[in-house]
Design a protein around this motif. Structure first.
Motif, mmCIF file in Angstrom:
data_model
loop_
_atom_site.group_PDB
_atom_site.id
_atom_site.type_symbol
_atom_site.label_atom_id
_atom_site.label_comp_id
_atom_site.label_asym_id
_atom_site.label_seq_id
_atom_site.Cartn_x
_atom_site.Cartn_y
_atom_site.Cartn_z
ATOM 1 N N UNK A 1 0.875 -1.070 0.152
ATOM 2 C CA UNK A 1 -0.061 -0.021 -0.027
ATOM 3 C C UNK A 1 0.892 1.206 0.008
ATOM 4 N N UNK A 2 0.579 2.291 -0.902
ATOM 5 C CA UNK A 2 1.292 3.519 -0.761
ATOM 6 C C UNK A 2 0.062 4.586 -1.046
ATOM 7 N N UNK A 3 0.706 5.645 -1.312
ATOM 8 C CA UNK A 3 -0.457 6.974 -1.386
ATOM 9 C C UNK A 3 -1.389 6.673 -2.897
ATOM 10 N N UNK A 4 -0.724 5.969 -3.854
ATOM 11 C CA UNK A 4 -1.339 5.793 -5.212
ATOM 12 C C UNK A 4 -2.146 4.535 -5.575
ATOM 13 N N UNK A 5 -1.393 3.437 -4.858
ATOM 14 C CA UNK A 5 -1.923 2.174 -5.113
ATOM 15 C C UNK A 5 -2.062 1.174 -3.884
ATOM 16 N N UNK A 6 -2.794 0.120 -4.193
ATOM 17 C CA UNK A 6 -2.945 -0.914 -3.084
ATOM 18 C C UNK A 6 -2.963 -2.364 -3.939
ATOM 19 N N UNK A 7 -2.087 -3.274 -3.373
ATOM 20 C CA UNK A 7 -2.102 -4.476 -3.834
ATOM 21 C C UNK A 7 -2.810 -5.522 -2.931
ATOM 22 N N UNK A 8 -3.719 -6.311 -3.405
ATOM 23 C CA UNK A 8 -4.273 -7.280 -2.789
ATOM 24 C C UNK A 8 -3.997 -8.732 -3.304
ATOM 25 N N UNK B 1 -1.316 12.900 -24.455
ATOM 26 C CA UNK B 1 -1.897 14.225 -23.875
ATOM 27 C C UNK B 1 -1.857 14.432 -22.699
ATOM 28 N N UNK B 2 -2.113 15.786 -22.255
ATOM 29 C CA UNK B 2 -2.115 16.005 -20.821
ATOM 30 C C UNK B 2 -2.869 15.205 -19.901
ATOM 31 N N UNK B 3 -2.245 14.377 -19.061
ATOM 32 C CA UNK B 3 -2.985 13.374 -18.286
ATOM 33 C C UNK B 3 -2.368 13.522 -16.812
ATOM 34 N N UNK B 4 -3.184 12.916 -15.856
ATOM 35 C CA UNK B 4 -2.815 12.846 -14.797
ATOM 36 C C UNK B 4 -3.815 12.181 -13.713
ATOM 37 N N UNK B 5 -3.892 12.393 -12.283
ATOM 38 C CA UNK B 5 -4.771 11.528 -11.490
ATOM 39 C C UNK B 5 -5.784 12.454 -10.808
ATOM 40 N N UNK B 6 -7.015 11.867 -10.821
ATOM 41 C CA UNK B 6 -8.090 12.592 -9.939
ATOM 42 C C UNK B 6 -8.396 11.572 -8.739
ATOM 43 N N UNK B 7 -8.176 12.062 -7.485
ATOM 44 C CA UNK B 7 -8.224 11.463 -6.293
ATOM 45 C C UNK B 7 -9.964 10.837 -6.160
ATOM 46 N N UNK B 8 -10.055 9.487 -5.668
ATOM 47 C CA UNK B 8 -11.185 8.838 -5.491
ATOM 48 C C UNK B 8 -12.185 9.846 -4.926
#
Length: 186
Positions: free
Chosen positions: A19-26, A78-85
């Motif tokens: 787990x980190x601020x961007x992903x979680x692995x289960x 293209x311009x891209x990034x992340x949008x928080x849940x």
């Protein structure tokens, strides 16, 4: 097979392995659709992938170039990034466009929603077309070392067709806009 649209997987246990601020692995212990025991790993993305196709009145778009750590190569996209849940994807798109290119737009159209790799992750993407562009000052994050290029849309379409651009969000977005142009929906 009673109902082919029902979930045939049975989860017997699950364990958070990263787990980190961007992903979680289960990691899941499962009974697979054939009735045999197995494991399945899932990468959960904590942000939606947000993409923007900025298109000016002269049919130019803007590409962002950056070195992608995971691929170990330089990429144009293209311009891209992340949008928080839980956040509004349009607000995230406006922020990403300004951060990466310095552009603001007066017209926004959602053109596509898609899953990016549904066999191992739940990453979801929302892509917008931005029109009515005005240039302002870019505000890149400290993790970004970006180049921005203004390119005729048709040239970007050819870069996608030739395989020069391979980013999935960019490929899907450019093909969608090209289809909208061909069908006179812009």
């Amino acid at each position: 097979m009673e109902n082919p649209t029902e979930n045939p997987w049975k989860v017997t246990s699950e364990k958070n392995v990263y787990d980190n601020p961007w992903i979680n692995v289960t990691e899941y212990q499962v009974i697979n659709p054939s009735g045999n025991p197995g494991i399945y790993g899932k990468v959960h993305f904590k942000n939606a992938a947000i993409g923007v196709v900025p298109l000016d009145e002269d049919m130019n778009t803007y590409l962002v170039g950056q070195y992608r750590f995971v691929l170990n190569q330089y990429c144009w996209e293209i311009p891209e990034g992340g949008g928080p849940e839980g956040s509004n994807p349009l607000d995230s798109a406006k922020r990403e466009l300004l951060e990466e290119t310095g552009l603001k737009a007066t017209e926004w159209t959602e053109i596509l929603q898609m899953h990016l790799s549904n066999s191992v992750c739940d990453e979801f993407s929302v892509i917008y077309l931005a029109r009515g562009l005005q240039q302002h000052e870019a505000e890149p994050e400290d993790t970004e070392q970006l180049l921005v290029r203004k390119v005729p849309f048709e040239d970007v379409y050819q870069m996608v067709c030739s395989g020069e651009i391979t980013d999935a969000v960019t490929v899907a977005a450019i093909l969608k806009v090209k289809l909208m142009l061909v069908e006179n929906r812009l």
